[in-house]
Structure formats: C-alpha cells, structure tokens
Design an enzyme around this catalytic site. Structure first.
Site, PDB file in Angstrom:
ATOM      1  N   ILE A  12       0.841  -1.209   0.000  1.00  0.00           N
ATOM      2  CA  ILE A  12       0.000   0.000   0.000  1.00  0.00           C
ATOM      3  C   ILE A  12       0.872   1.254   0.000  1.00  0.00           C
ATOM      4  N   GLY A  13       1.978   1.212   0.763  1.00  0.00           N
ATOM      5  CA  GLY A  13       2.864   2.377   0.838  1.00  0.00           C
ATOM      6  C   GLY A  13       3.395   2.787  -0.526  1.00  0.00           C
ATOM      7  N   ASP A  33      12.111   2.940   5.125  1.00  0.00           N
ATOM      8  CA  ASP A  33      11.721   1.525   5.038  1.00  0.00           C
ATOM      9  C   ASP A  33      12.943   0.640   5.304  1.00  0.00           C
ATOM     10  N   LYS A  34      12.730  -0.365   6.127  1.00  0.00           N
ATOM     11  CA  LYS A  34      13.820  -1.275   6.503  1.00  0.00           C
ATOM     12  C   LYS A  34      14.143  -2.277   5.399  1.00  0.00           C
ATOM     13  N   ASP A  59      15.229   1.254  10.209  1.00  0.00           N
ATOM     14  CA  ASP A  59      14.205   0.579  11.016  1.00  0.00           C
ATOM     15  C   ASP A  59      13.444   1.646  11.795  1.00  0.00           C
ATOM     16  N   THR A 123      -6.218  -1.124  10.636  1.00  0.00           N
ATOM     17  CA  THR A 123      -6.956  -2.173   9.935  1.00  0.00           C
ATOM     18  C   THR A 123      -8.316  -2.478  10.561  1.00  0.00           C
ATOM     19  N   ASP A 124      -9.230  -2.996   9.755  1.00  0.00           N
ATOM     20  CA  ASP A 124     -10.544  -3.414  10.295  1.00  0.00           C
ATOM     21  C   ASP A 124     -10.410  -4.602  11.246  1.00  0.00           C
ATOM     22  N   GLU A 125      -9.249  -5.296  11.185  1.00  0.00           N
ATOM     23  CA  GLU A 125      -9.097  -6.502  12.021  1.00  0.00           C
ATOM     24  C   GLU A 125      -9.082  -6.175  13.510  1.00  0.00           C
ATOM     25  N   TYR A 147      -1.409 -10.471  15.132  1.00  0.00           N
ATOM     26  CA  TYR A 147      -1.276  -9.296  14.254  1.00  0.00           C
ATOM     27  C   TYR A 147      -2.289  -8.229  14.641  1.00  0.00           C
ATOM     28  N   LYS A 151      -1.797  -4.368  16.181  1.00  0.00           N
ATOM     29  CA  LYS A 151      -2.310  -3.146  15.527  1.00  0.00           C
ATOM     30  C   LYS A 151      -3.247  -2.408  16.490  1.00  0.00           C
ATOM     31  N   HIS A 273      -9.454 -17.779  13.107  1.00  0.00           N
ATOM     32  CA  HIS A 273      -9.869 -17.106  11.862  1.00  0.00           C
ATOM     33  C   HIS A 273     -11.158 -16.293  12.056  1.00  0.00           C
TER      34      HIS A 273
HETATM   35  P1  NAD Z   1       3.455  -4.815   3.439  1.00  0.00           P
HETATM   36  O1  NAD Z   1       3.723  -6.007   4.293  1.00  0.00           O
HETATM   37  O2  NAD Z   1       3.286  -4.995   1.978  1.00  0.00           O
HETATM   38  O3  NAD Z   1       4.618  -3.735   3.636  1.00  0.00           O
HETATM   39  C1  NAD Z   1       5.120  -3.389   4.890  1.00  0.00           C
HETATM   40  C2  NAD Z   1       6.332  -2.488   4.663  1.00  0.00           C
HETATM   41  O4  NAD Z   1       6.838  -2.073   5.948  1.00  0.00           O
HETATM   42  C3  NAD Z   1       7.485  -3.180   3.948  1.00  0.00           C
HETATM   43  O5  NAD Z   1       7.991  -2.358   2.932  1.00  0.00           O
HETATM   44  C4  NAD Z   1       8.518  -3.400   5.041  1.00  0.00           C
HETATM   45  O6  NAD Z   1       9.851  -3.412   4.561  1.00  0.00           O
HETATM   46  C5  NAD Z   1       8.246  -2.204   5.957  1.00  0.00           C
HETATM   47  N1  NAD Z   1       8.690  -2.476   7.350  1.00  0.00           N
HETATM   48  C6  NAD Z   1       8.347  -3.537   8.118  1.00  0.00           C
HETATM   49  N2  NAD Z   1       8.953  -3.432   9.327  1.00  0.00           N
HETATM   50  C7  NAD Z   1       9.666  -2.276   9.309  1.00  0.00           C
HETATM   51  C8  NAD Z   1      10.480  -1.618  10.265  1.00  0.00           C
HETATM   52  N3  NAD Z   1      10.698  -2.157  11.461  1.00  0.00           N
HETATM   53  N4  NAD Z   1      11.043  -0.443   9.931  1.00  0.00           N
HETATM   54  C9  NAD Z   1      10.830   0.096   8.696  1.00  0.00           C
HETATM   55  N5  NAD Z   1      10.075  -0.485   7.744  1.00  0.00           N
HETATM   56  C10 NAD Z   1       9.499  -1.661   8.046  1.00  0.00           C
HETATM   57  O7  NAD Z   1       2.192  -4.098   4.076  1.00  0.00           O
HETATM   58  P2  NAD Z   1       0.874  -3.496   3.424  1.00  0.00           P
HETATM   59  O8  NAD Z   1      -0.046  -4.586   3.094  1.00  0.00           O
HETATM   60  O9  NAD Z   1       1.268  -2.504   2.409  1.00  0.00           O
HETATM   61  O10 NAD Z   1       0.269  -2.742   4.704  1.00  0.00           O
HETATM   62  C11 NAD Z   1       0.680  -1.425   5.036  1.00  0.00           C
HETATM   63  C12 NAD Z   1      -0.070  -0.970   6.279  1.00  0.00           C
HETATM   64  O11 NAD Z   1      -1.473  -1.031   6.044  1.00  0.00           O
HETATM   65  C13 NAD Z   1       0.178  -1.830   7.507  1.00  0.00           C
HETATM   66  O12 NAD Z   1       0.294  -1.006   8.631  1.00  0.00           O
HETATM   67  C14 NAD Z   1      -1.056  -2.725   7.605  1.00  0.00           C
HETATM   68  O13 NAD Z   1      -1.327  -3.081   8.940  1.00  0.00           O
HETATM   69  C15 NAD Z   1      -2.108  -1.802   7.051  1.00  0.00           C
HETATM   70  N6  NAD Z   1      -3.258  -2.459   6.401  1.00  0.00           N
HETATM   71  C16 NAD Z   1      -3.056  -3.345   5.362  1.00  0.00           C
HETATM   72  C17 NAD Z   1      -4.156  -3.908   4.711  1.00  0.00           C
HETATM   73  C18 NAD Z   1      -4.003  -4.872   3.563  1.00  0.00           C
HETATM   74  O14 NAD Z   1      -5.011  -5.418   3.095  1.00  0.00           O
HETATM   75  N7  NAD Z   1      -2.810  -5.097   3.042  1.00  0.00           N
HETATM   76  C19 NAD Z   1      -5.451  -3.574   5.135  1.00  0.00           C
HETATM   77  C20 NAD Z   1      -5.605  -2.706   6.218  1.00  0.00           C
HETATM   78  C21 NAD Z   1      -4.496  -2.140   6.824  1.00  0.00           C
HETATM   79  O1  DAU Z   2      -8.588  -6.839   6.790  1.00  0.00           O
HETATM   80  C1  DAU Z   2      -7.406  -6.104   6.621  1.00  0.00           C
HETATM   81  C2  DAU Z   2      -6.229  -7.055   6.679  1.00  0.00           C
HETATM   82  O2  DAU Z   2      -6.246  -7.787   5.457  1.00  0.00           O
HETATM   83  C3  DAU Z   2      -4.888  -6.370   6.878  1.00  0.00           C
HETATM   84  O3  DAU Z   2      -4.881  -5.721   8.113  1.00  0.00           O
HETATM   85  C4  DAU Z   2      -3.744  -7.397   6.812  1.00  0.00           C
HETATM   86  O4  DAU Z   2      -2.489  -6.742   6.890  1.00  0.00           O
HETATM   87  C5  DAU Z   2      -3.839  -8.137   5.492  1.00  0.00           C
HETATM   88  O5  DAU Z   2      -2.858  -9.167   5.452  1.00  0.00           O
HETATM   89  C6  DAU Z   2      -5.219  -8.752   5.339  1.00  0.00           C
HETATM   90  O6  DAU Z   2      -5.430  -9.798   6.323  1.00  0.00           O
HETATM   91  P1  DAU Z   2      -6.230 -11.131   5.978  1.00  0.00           P
HETATM   92  O7  DAU Z   2      -5.846 -12.191   6.904  1.00  0.00           O
HETATM   93  O8  DAU Z   2      -7.679 -10.857   5.837  1.00  0.00           O
HETATM   94  O9  DAU Z   2      -5.660 -11.367   4.507  1.00  0.00           O
HETATM   95  P2  DAU Z   2      -5.160 -12.659   3.735  1.00  0.00           P
HETATM   96  O10 DAU Z   2      -4.884 -12.210   2.348  1.00  0.00           O
HETATM   97  O11 DAU Z   2      -4.101 -13.395   4.459  1.00  0.00           O
HETATM   98  O12 DAU Z   2      -6.470 -13.575   3.738  1.00  0.00           O
HETATM   99  C7  DAU Z   2      -7.700 -13.135   3.210  1.00  0.00           C
HETATM  100  C8  DAU Z   2      -8.735 -14.219   3.503  1.00  0.00           C
HETATM  101  O13 DAU Z   2      -8.411 -15.395   2.744  1.00  0.00           O
HETATM  102  C9  DAU Z   2      -8.745 -14.660   4.954  1.00  0.00           C
HETATM  103  O14 DAU Z   2     -10.079 -14.948   5.345  1.00  0.00           O
HETATM  104  C10 DAU Z   2      -7.897 -15.922   4.972  1.00  0.00           C
HETATM  105  C11 DAU Z   2      -8.149 -16.516   3.601  1.00  0.00           C
HETATM  106  N1  DAU Z   2      -7.002 -17.244   3.015  1.00  0.00           N
HETATM  107  C12 DAU Z   2      -5.787 -16.620   2.985  1.00  0.00           C
HETATM  108  C13 DAU Z   2      -4.679 -17.243   2.444  1.00  0.00           C
HETATM  109  C14 DAU Z   2      -3.337 -16.551   2.425  1.00  0.00           C
HETATM  110  C15 DAU Z   2      -7.177 -18.511   2.479  1.00  0.00           C
HETATM  111  O15 DAU Z   2      -8.285 -19.074   2.505  1.00  0.00           O
HETATM  112  N2  DAU Z   2      -6.085 -19.135   1.940  1.00  0.00           N
HETATM  113  C16 DAU Z   2      -4.834 -18.549   1.887  1.00  0.00           C
HETATM  114  O16 DAU Z   2      -3.866 -19.184   1.397  1.00  0.00           O
END
Ligand code: NAD
Ligand code: DAU
Length: 337
Positions: A12-13, A33-34, A59, A123-125, A147, A151, A273
């Site tokens: 997302i970043g 970014d680390k 970091d 996050t919604d989690e 996780y 958060k 889950h």
């Molecule tokens: P990502 O895992 O793709 O990226 C995380 C980034 O953070 C990486 O570039 C990593 O190198 C950097 N990082 C990790 N630890 C670090 C540290 N100690 N110092 C500096 N940099 C560090 O994550 P994403 O999916 O892009 O999520 C970004 C943010 O959005 C997170 O805070 C996550 O909780 C939140 N979020 C993600 C989702 C989703 O669906 N992906 C949904 C809701 C919220």
């Molecule tokens: O809801 C926001 C969150 O979405 C973010 O805060 C997290 O950083 C992000 O990783 C994501 O979490 P989820 O656990 O919801 O995402 P994931 O992609 O791992 O899984 C999505 C759904 O699919 C979840 O219900 C688990 C299921 N799943 C996931 C994987 C990886 C499977 O059934 N099989 C799989 O192999």
C-alpha cells in the site's frame, strides 16, 4: 509539503507514494523503510530519478535515524508494519516489536519535532469478527490474531498521544486491499499467481469467511484526503465496495482467468480465523470520499497486472524467505505451492 512515509516499499505504501507524487506537484516524500521480506525497491523503481522522492533504509525502531528524518518533514503517514496474519500465528515477537514499539518510537519523535500531521494506517481486524451489521469507529476493539492485537495496541497508543499531548494524529482502519504490488503470500496474489502456475490455491476451512475488498488505488485516495482534511484525534474507517465469501472470490478469479475450480483445495482452517468483517464508512464519505473503481474492473485489472508482471512475482516466490515461510506454514495448510 514534505511527508515522511514509513513502509513505502510495501504494497500500500508504494501505491500511496506514487499517487501522492503524481497528484501533488508541490509534495515531497521521504520513504523510511527497513526493506524486510515484504519491502521491495522494485515497487518504486519508476521513481528512481524523481527529485521529489528519496528512500532511506532504516528501522522505525531506530530512534536516532527516525529523529534525523523527522526534523525535515511536516507530516507522517505510517504504514510500516508486520502485516501477515498467518506469520503472526507462527511467531508474534516481530509483530509486537515493529507494530507496537515501532509506532511508539515514531510518535515520540514526531511529537518532539512538532510534526503537524500524523496518519496512522490501521486495519478493520482490530474490531474482531462482526457476524452482523457494521463496525463503527467508536466500537470496542476485540482483536483475535496476534497481528490484529499488535495493531490495536498501536491504535490505542496513537489515541493516547492525542488525548495526553494534543498530538495531531489520525487513525485509519481499512478493509482487505487488493491490487498491484501485493506480496504473493496474501490471498488474492497467491490465488492469481498460483493459478498462472497451475498450482492449487489452499482455501482455509469452509471458505465462507466474508471479507470486504478495497482496491488499493481507492485506499490511497482516501488516505490522501484524510491527510489533508482529517480531524486530529479522529478515526476513519475505509471500506471496500464488494463483500463476499473467500470461496466465491476464488471461484470468480479462476473463472476470469479461465482456470478450473479444481485448483481450489480446502485445507484446515487458520487458527482464530475471523468469520466476517464489515465497516461503516459514513464518516469518510462525509469528508468527501467515494470509491472510483468498480470491483469487477479493479479485479480484472489486477489479474492483468499479475499476468504482465510475472518476473516481479516469480522472483519473490523463488526467494529463500518465501520458501522457508511455506515450509513452516505447511503444517496447517498442507498443499504445495
Ligand atoms: P506490506 O507487508 O506490503 O509492507 C510493509 C512495509 O513495511 C514493507 O515495505 C517493510 O519493509 C516495511 N517495514 C516492516 N517493518 C519495518 C520496520 N521495522 N522499519 C521500517 N520499515 C518496516 O504491508 P501493506 O499490506 O502494504 O500494509 C501497510 C499498512 O497497512 C500496515 O500497517 C497494515 O497493517 C495496514 N493495512 C493493510 C491492509 C491490507 O489489506 N494489506 C489492510 C488494512 C491495513
Ligand atoms: O482486513 C485487513 C487485513 O487484510 C490487513 O490488516 C492485513 O495486513 C492483510 O494481510 C489482510 O489480512 P487477511 O488475513 O484478511 O488477509 P489474507 O490475504 O491473508 O487472507 C484473506 C482471507 O483469505 C482470509 O479470510 C484468509 C483466507 N485465506 C488466505 C490465504 C493466504 C485462504 O483461505 N487461503 C490462503 O492461502
């Protein structure tokens, strides 16, 4: 405005930085970014020669390095985190260090340097499972995975800095994102890339868990708006446009890719889950946001992106870290990747 973005090499970043630099010609971005396994400089290789962008490898727990950058910026958008629920089940230590302690370091530094705006991306989690209705910003937090708990702890810290010090922080809570540059351990890119390799997709449990899918380009537009107009001390939910069960999503993606449903393999469920997430987004809509992309088009565009960027994801899938992770995770998913 000069913005410190943390975690800008991630999914997302990196989309956020590209959006900010293309839609605000007067903004500059420093990306702290680390470069963990999820941080990939290739995600922003198109910005290499952009004089308004710089990446600093550091970091967020390193207060000295954080201070050095904090003195140069007016705003912070904080993405850096450990983000994969399955990894947090295997080992929660790095989640607490990065997500809780790392956020505390950033808050302290930003407060000391008088940063004017701090957007904490959450996050919604944190609300936990919502069997019916929608989670609102003032609801109690009931996180179920390590996780989500890390958060939620960071969200509480951010709130306490607003209440105690009047620190101008805003918290955002978004639903599941999908789109380009998502690391192929997450459900959507794993499903798409496995399908291209004719490998099975491990569906956890009965596959009837419901997620609310948000296209990453709509998410970054919401964050941009909140950075400009969000009220300090407030929390904003950012929901998607399409709620569906995991099984339904897997079937839809395979159909669009012309692949057989037999690629879906049921495996034991993820421990703890959450069954369903759903967000009420009235506050964000009142601020002026609405999604721009239809889910169907965004999903098709995402499939096309993974089809056209095979070298990006196949390199990641061959990586030692990816292989080691799946050797450990194999214990509960029991399907080859
Ligand atoms: P990502 O895992 O793709 O990226 C995380 C980034 O953070 C990486 O570039 C990593 O190198 C950097 N990082 C990790 N630890 C670090 C540290 N100690 N110092 C500096 N940099 C560090 O994550 P994403 O999916 O892009 O999520 C970004 C943010 O959005 C997170 O805070 C996550 O909780 C939140 N979020 C993600 C989702 C989703 O669906 N992906 C949904 C809701 C919220
Ligand atoms: O809801 C926001 C969150 O979405 C973010 O805060 C997290 O950083 C992000 O990783 C994501 O979490 P989820 O656990 O919801 O995402 P994931 O992609 O791992 O899984 C999505 C759904 O699919 C979840 O219900 C688990 C299921 N799943 C996931 C994987 C990886 C499977 O059934 N099989 C799989 O192999």
């Amino acid at each position: 405005m000069k913005i410190l973005v943390t975690g800008g090499l991630g999914f997302i970043g990196s989309n956020f930085i590209r959006h900010i630099l293309s839609s605000h010609s007067d903004h500059q971005v420093v990306n702290l970014d680390k470069k963990t396994y999820a941080g990939n400089p290739e995600n922003l290789k198109d910005l290499k020669k952009n004089s308004r962008y710089a990446w600093v490898r550091a970091d967020i727990l390193d207060r000295k390095k954080v201070d050095r950058l904090m003195g140069q910026v007016q705003a912070v958008v904080h993405f850096a985190a450990q983000t994969h629920v399955d990894r947090s089940i295997l080992d929660s230590g790095e989640f607490v260090r990065t997500n809780v302690l790392g956020t505390q370091v950033l808050l302290e530094s930003a407060r000391a340097y008088g940063v004017k705006r701090f957007v904490h991306v959450s996050t919604d989690e944190v609300y936990g499972s919502k069997p019916e209705g929608e989670s609102k910003e003032e609801d109690m937090l009931l996180p179920n995975s390590p996780y989500a708990a890390s958060k939620a702890a960071s969200d509480h810290l951010v709130r306490s800095y607003f209440v105690t010090y009047g620190f101008p922080a805003v918290v955002t809570r978004s639903s599941n994102n999908f789109g380009p540059y998502q690391y192929p351990e997450k459900a959507v890119p794993l499903l798409m890339t496995n399908a291209m390799q004719d490998k099975p997709y491990p569906l956890y449990g009965d596959g009837l868990q419901v997620r609310d899918w948000l296209y990453v380009l709509d998410h970054v537009r919401a964050l941009d708006l909140i950075l400009e107009k969000g009220r300090p001390g407030e929390i904003y939910n950012i929901g998607g446009t399409h709620s569906c069960a995991n099984l339904e999503l897997a079937r839809q993606v395979l159909r669009l890719m012309g692949k057989p449903e037999t690629l879906i393999q049921k495996v034991p469920d993820r421990p703890g889950h959450d069954r369903r997430y759903a967000l009420n987004c009235d506050k964000l809509r009142a601020l002026g946001w609405k999604p721009e992309f239809s889910f169907d088009k965004a999903l098709r565009d995402t499939i096309t992106w993974y089809q056209q960027n095979k070298s990006w994801w196949s390199k990641l899938k061959k990586d030692k870290d990816y292989q080691t992770y799946y050797e450990k995770q194999y214990k509960w998913t029991v399907v080859s990747r």
